[in-house]
Design an enzyme around this catalytic site. Structure first.
Site, PDB file in Angstrom:
ATOM      1  CG  ASP A 128       0.107 -18.175 -11.408  1.00 45.67           C
ATOM      2  OD1 ASP A 128       1.188 -18.375 -10.807  1.00 45.67           O
ATOM      3  OD2 ASP A 128      -0.141 -17.114 -12.008  1.00 45.67           O
ATOM      4  CE  LYS A 150      -2.331 -28.030 -12.748  1.00 45.72           C
ATOM      5  NZ  LYS A 150      -2.028 -28.770 -11.540  1.00 45.72           N
ATOM      6  CG  MET A 261       9.877 -18.617 -18.592  1.00 40.87           C
ATOM      7  SD  MET A 261       8.633 -17.554 -19.336  1.00 40.87           S
ATOM      8  CE  MET A 261       9.506 -15.999 -19.365  1.00 40.87           C
TER       9      MET A 261
HETATM   10  N1  SAH Z   1       8.095 -13.086 -12.285  1.00 40.26           N
HETATM   11  C1  SAH Z   1       8.918 -14.236 -12.052  1.00 40.26           C
HETATM   12  C2  SAH Z   1       9.359 -14.930 -13.338  1.00 40.26           C
HETATM   13  C3  SAH Z   1       8.212 -15.468 -14.148  1.00 40.26           C
HETATM   14  S1  SAH Z   1       8.769 -16.355 -15.560  1.00 40.26           S
HETATM   15  C4  SAH Z   1      10.123 -13.812 -11.208  1.00 40.26           C
HETATM   16  O1  SAH Z   1      10.395 -12.628 -11.046  1.00 40.26           O
HETATM   17  O2  SAH Z   1      10.785 -14.717 -10.670  1.00 40.26           O
HETATM   18  C5  SAH Z   1       8.834 -17.998 -14.941  1.00 40.26           C
HETATM   19  C6  SAH Z   1      10.266 -18.460 -14.828  1.00 40.26           C
HETATM   20  O3  SAH Z   1      10.841 -18.001 -13.610  1.00 40.26           O
HETATM   21  C7  SAH Z   1      10.419 -19.957 -14.781  1.00 40.26           C
HETATM   22  O4  SAH Z   1      10.385 -20.542 -16.058  1.00 40.26           O
HETATM   23  C8  SAH Z   1      11.787 -20.082 -14.158  1.00 40.26           C
HETATM   24  O5  SAH Z   1      12.797 -19.793 -15.098  1.00 40.26           O
HETATM   25  C9  SAH Z   1      11.769 -18.956 -13.148  1.00 40.26           C
HETATM   26  N2  SAH Z   1      11.343 -19.422 -11.807  1.00 40.26           N
HETATM   27  C10 SAH Z   1      10.302 -18.967 -11.106  1.00 40.26           C
HETATM   28  N3  SAH Z   1      10.231 -19.570  -9.902  1.00 40.26           N
HETATM   29  C11 SAH Z   1      11.271 -20.435  -9.847  1.00 40.26           C
HETATM   30  C12 SAH Z   1      11.768 -21.344  -8.852  1.00 40.26           C
HETATM   31  N4  SAH Z   1      11.156 -21.495  -7.684  1.00 40.26           N
HETATM   32  N5  SAH Z   1      12.874 -22.057  -9.153  1.00 40.26           N
HETATM   33  C13 SAH Z   1      13.497 -21.923 -10.337  1.00 40.26           C
HETATM   34  N6  SAH Z   1      13.088 -21.078 -11.295  1.00 40.26           N
HETATM   35  C14 SAH Z   1      11.995 -20.330 -11.050  1.00 40.26           C
END
Ligand code: SAH
Length: 345
Positions: A128, A150, A261
């Protein structure tokens, strides 16, 4: 070699006993086809040309799974006369499996070596937008790439459907990689996918990933801990605002607060922290699009966000960091709303 057939709307005659044919049936159904599971004798009868209309084969494909060699020959020759292609399912020992791969945030360079190896060996990759997907064709050559973020109507594939696809492909004998953003077990629903595989008797492994909770602040030069400034960090989901007790707890625990998030609830969370007694001058950073083109850091304070809202134009994905460590941000951090602000709660 794996040949990908479009089975949507097709009837597949699966020949063998019910236990052995289970994974083939699941695979056919996962591909949108209808599986007709029959023993060899009945399969031969079904394939016999019928005098009655509608003429034409009773199935579009025959999959031979197990049985005596003599039956196999019978099924083969009946299928040949009926002009239906026959294929042999891989032996029962050749089971598929699922590997959850933590892709790290933003850029494929943050994949682990184990994650890269799993992609290279994959038959099917479900990905995704949060996982690093730009270079998938190169990292997983020969794999079927399925975007579960999507659908053609731009709706995310529901979580249960993702689990059904994972299990279906694995039961059909494929090595399935589920590529997740960051680490699979940090707000990634990875544990639900593991549970679904276990419930279906599918082998499942998890390759950890670099989590955005630590790496994205780091990309902005913000360490989540720093000797003398912060001896702990708390990672929370800002998906929904907290209650007063939780704000009191988050403020009380001290150290660094990292919110994932948290874009939509940023103002509410800042206000909650101030209500719970956090100093309005406490620095707050929003790091957007970590390791992606357009990465940007905005620096402000909880009090400023509380009274005026977050920095303008902030969009997801972004990590919010609250704490003294924000003062260590690299030079590309843009200071916003640095003026002192009045009461906000
Ligand atoms: N499993 C993921 C988190 C999933 S929740 C991890 O460990 O990173 C999704 C959230 O992760 C987003 O809303 C944001 O807060 C953060 N996130 C993920 N990728 C990001 C990125 N490239 N830049 C900024 N925030 C990111």
């Amino acid at each position: 070699m794996r040949v990908d057939l479009d089975l949507a709307g097709r009837t597949v005659l699966v020949v063998g006993g019910p236990a052995a044919t289970r994974r083939v049936r699941a695979g056919v159904e996962a591909a949108g086809g209808t599986a007709l599971v029959l023993p060899a004798s009945e399969a031969v009868t079904l394939l016999r040309p019928s005098a009655e209309p509608p003429a034409g084969p009773a199935a579009d494909l025959v999959v031979w799974v197990e049985g005596p060699e003599r039956d196999r020959e019978l099924v083969r020759s009946s299928a040949r006369s009926a002009r239906v292609p026959v294929t042999t399912a891989p032996p029962a020992g050749d089971r598929g499996r699922v590997t959850l791969v933590g892709g790290g945030p933003g850029h494929a360079d943050l994949l682990t070596v184990a994650g890269r190896d799993a992609l290279a060996a994959a038959d099917v990759v479900l990905y995704d937008r949060l996982g690093p997907h730009d270079r998938l064709a190169e990292l997983a050559p020969g794999a079927e790439l399925v975007d579960v973020g999507k659908t053609p109507g731009h709706h995310a594939v529901p979580q249960r459907e993702i689990e059904r696809l994972l299990v279906g492909h694995a039961l059909a004998g494929a090595h399935v990689v589920r590529l997740k953003g960051g680490d699979p077990f940090v707000f990634g629903r990875g544990s639900e996918e593991v549970a679904a595989c276990r419930a279906a008797g599918v082998d499942v492994h998890v390759i950890p990933g670099v989590t955005s909770a630590v790496a994205v602040p780091g990309a902005a030069g913000i360490p989540v801990t720093h000797r003398g400034l912060s001896r702990s960090f708390t990672v929370v989901s800002g998906h929904v605002p907290f209650d007063e007790e939780e704000y009191a707890h988050l403020r009380g625990v001290g150290g660094t607060l990292v919110v994932l998030m948290g874009v939509n609830t940023l103002t509410q969370v800042a206000a909650g922290l101030v209500r719970a007694g956090m100093d309005a001058a406490m620095p707050l950073a929003v790091v957007e699009r970590g390791f992606l083109p357009g990465q940007r850091t905005r620096i402000t304070t909880v009090g400023a966000v509380c009274s005026r809202g977050g920095p303008p134009g902030v969009s997801s994905p972004a990590v919010v960091v609250v704490g003294e460590v924000v003062r260590l941000a690299g030079p590309d951090g843009v200071a916003e709303l640095a003026v002192a602000v009045g009461a906000c709660v």
